[in-house]
Enzyme design. Structure first.
Site, PDB file in Angstrom:
ATOM      1  CD  GLU A  97      -9.713  -3.908   5.882  1.00 54.77           C
ATOM      2  OE1 GLU A  97     -10.390  -3.810   4.835  1.00 54.77           O
ATOM      3  OE2 GLU A  97     -10.021  -4.664   6.819  1.00 54.77           O
ATOM      4  CD  GLU A 114     -12.219  -3.161  10.406  1.00 53.75           C
ATOM      5  OE1 GLU A 114     -11.794  -2.012  10.169  1.00 53.75           O
ATOM      6  OE2 GLU A 114     -12.747  -3.881   9.543  1.00 53.75           O
TER       7      GLU A 114
END
Length: 493
Positions: free
Chosen positions: A245, A341
């Site tokens: 991220e 994810e």
């Protein structure tokens, strides 16, 4: 994980959030749906397994059916065409986070742990055959402490990486991963850092901040040291992302901002050439973040130097739309797509919304969007949604492990993933089937080892749907209840 949520209007809602769509892993009694062996169908036999949102069936084996040559196609007809082949699959699974492996090692007996790992990674009776997992390089929010593999006091540096050590992985992580690999030697392991060591960053901390430009090279060396160290332990790392991220800087657990130009510089000028010089086959996967910012991986792939070292793009579910995967694939069809994810949690408690969303976006939507692999977030959490240090306070794992008894509860993620992982083996190819049909969504695969077909059909509607399934002249009729999923398997032709 970033606490952002997908914006799809068809997704479940989280109180207080307009576009909340993550999935609840609602607890099911241990053992439900497990222990069902997959039989090899004969030429005309069709096997099927069904899960219903009312939980009356959970990956339940149904009586076998047979194709009927004279069966007419119904208005809703799912034609499977194995002559049209798309990406080759690497598998389905979830991340072995620090929380997951700590629970397995410290809160389960050896017998309990072995049984759970055989169920998750095995392909024998009762196994659901996970072929893919993801590790964190150092701590995430689902760790009991915040650490990297080379922490130093503030103000110190170690450019030669003399203090590098994976000692923190020895008590729980390595034993569990090695056990999983012993059960499934074909298991693919990828890894992602949540932060570079703090001394490499502008903040001199694992929390927030950017990588210092003068540390691009040493950070790349750090990642290669990790690959070498885990390989020496018998855990090969087939793929790396350089940052989990990279557009999110969490305030209370490790994170690091790495914009596209920075990622392109690290990959193109340092990490890619280093892997190449070393002759390492570890792939580099860019982005590892949400569907809503597809311009970020596109910018990295537009860099002519970095592009040659990027094998693919990884995606998360917390914002945006799964169609982003197809957009990027069409722009760069030579690059792989991965879904890396998504977490379930307390914010989506209704199975009749959550199960169809998960199938539509992850199992079906992501693979139709060219994903070679699909990963949920935590493989296991406890009854209190942890252990964690910062970050998500109400996430659920694929399974829940009772921290007092070691008993296992199989959650909704377990059943959604198992509808693919149990029947789609590594090396399978996605083949053609209708995208959407009268409220039904489908995806089909052809297994490479025996040519068998696996067809997954999800009914997200509030009414049952009757349809036919066919491959060439062979057809059968089937009724799928509302908010339910079925996987069919048969011998291909």
């Amino acid at each position: 994980m970033s606490l952002l949520f997908p914006s799809s209007s068809s997704s479940p809602s989280r109180p207080g959030f307009a576009s909340a769509v993550l999935m609840l892993a609602v607890c099911i009694s241990a053992g439900a749906g497990a222990g069902v062996a997959q039989a090899a169908p004969d030429a005309g036999s069709v096997s099927s397994w069904q899960t219903r949102a009312d939980r009356s069936r959970l990956l339940a084996r149904e009586p076998d059916r047979r194709f009927k040559p004279g069966q007419k196609a119904l208005p809703l007809h799912i034609e499977v065409d194995s002559s049209q082949r798309f990406q080759t699959m690497e598998g389905f699974g979830a991340s072995l986070t620090d929380a997951s492996v700590w629970l397995m090692q410290q809160r389960m007996s050896e017998t309990q742990r072995r049984a759970l790992l055989e169920e998750l990674f095995g392909r024998g009776p009762g196994g659901i055959g996970f072929d893919l997992t993801r590790l964190t390089i150092g701590a995430s929010d689902f760790s009991r402490s915040h650490y990297s593999y080379l922490d130093l006091p503030p103000g110190q540096t170690d450019m030669a990486l003399k203090a590098f050590s994976i000692e923190a992985a020895r008590a729980e992580l390595l034993p569990v991963v090695k056990s999983a690999l012993a059960i499934n030697p074909r298991l693919q392991v990828m890894a992602s850092p949540w932060s570079a060591p703090g001394w490499m960053k502008q903040t001199d901390s694992l929390i927030k901040g950017r990588l210092k430009p003068e540390m691009y090279g040493v950070f790349s060396e750090y990642l290669v040291r990790y690959v070498d160290a885990f390989s020496a332990e018998g855990v090969p790392i087939f793929a790396l992302t350089i940052q989990n991220e990279p557009h999110f800087e969490p305030p209370d657990y490790p994170g690091m901002r790495v914009d596209p130009a920075e990622r392109a510089a690290v990959i193109g000028q340092h990490l890619g050439p280093l892997l190449e010089r070393r002759g390492l086959k570890t792939q580099l996967i860019d982005w590892d973040h949400n569907w809503d910012e597809l311009k970020s991986p596109l910018a990295v792939l537009a860099d002519p130097v970095a592009r040659r070292y990027v094998a693919g793009v990884g995606w998360h579910c917390y914002a945006g739309d799964v169609q982003a995967q197809t957009v990027v694939h069409e722009a760069h069809p030579d690059k792989d797509s991965w879904f890396t994810e998504c977490s379930g949690g307390e914010w989506a408690p209704e199975w009749h919304k959550t199960l169809p969303w998960m199938m539509s976006n992850l199992v079906i939507g992501s693979t139709r969007g060219w994903a070679k692999g699909v990963l949920m977030w935590n493989m296991a959490l406890d009854e209190n949604h942890g252990p964690h240090l910062g970050g998500c306070k109400d996430c659920r794992g694929v399974v829940t492990i009772d921290s007092k008894t070691g008993e296992v509860t199989r959650n909704i993620e377990y059943y959604a993933l198992a509808h693919a992982s149990k029947f789609v083996r590594r090396g399978a190819q996605r083949i053609a089937s209708p995208t959407k049909l009268g409220g039904l969504e489908t995806v089909a695969f052809r297994n490479a080892d025996d040519g068998s077909i696996a067809l997954i059909v999800s009914n997200g509607e509030a009414q049952s749907r009757r349809f036919t399934v066919g491959q060439g002249p062979r057809r059968l009729a089937y009724t799928l209840p509302k908010h339910s999923v079925v996987t069919f398997t048969w011998a291909g032709q």
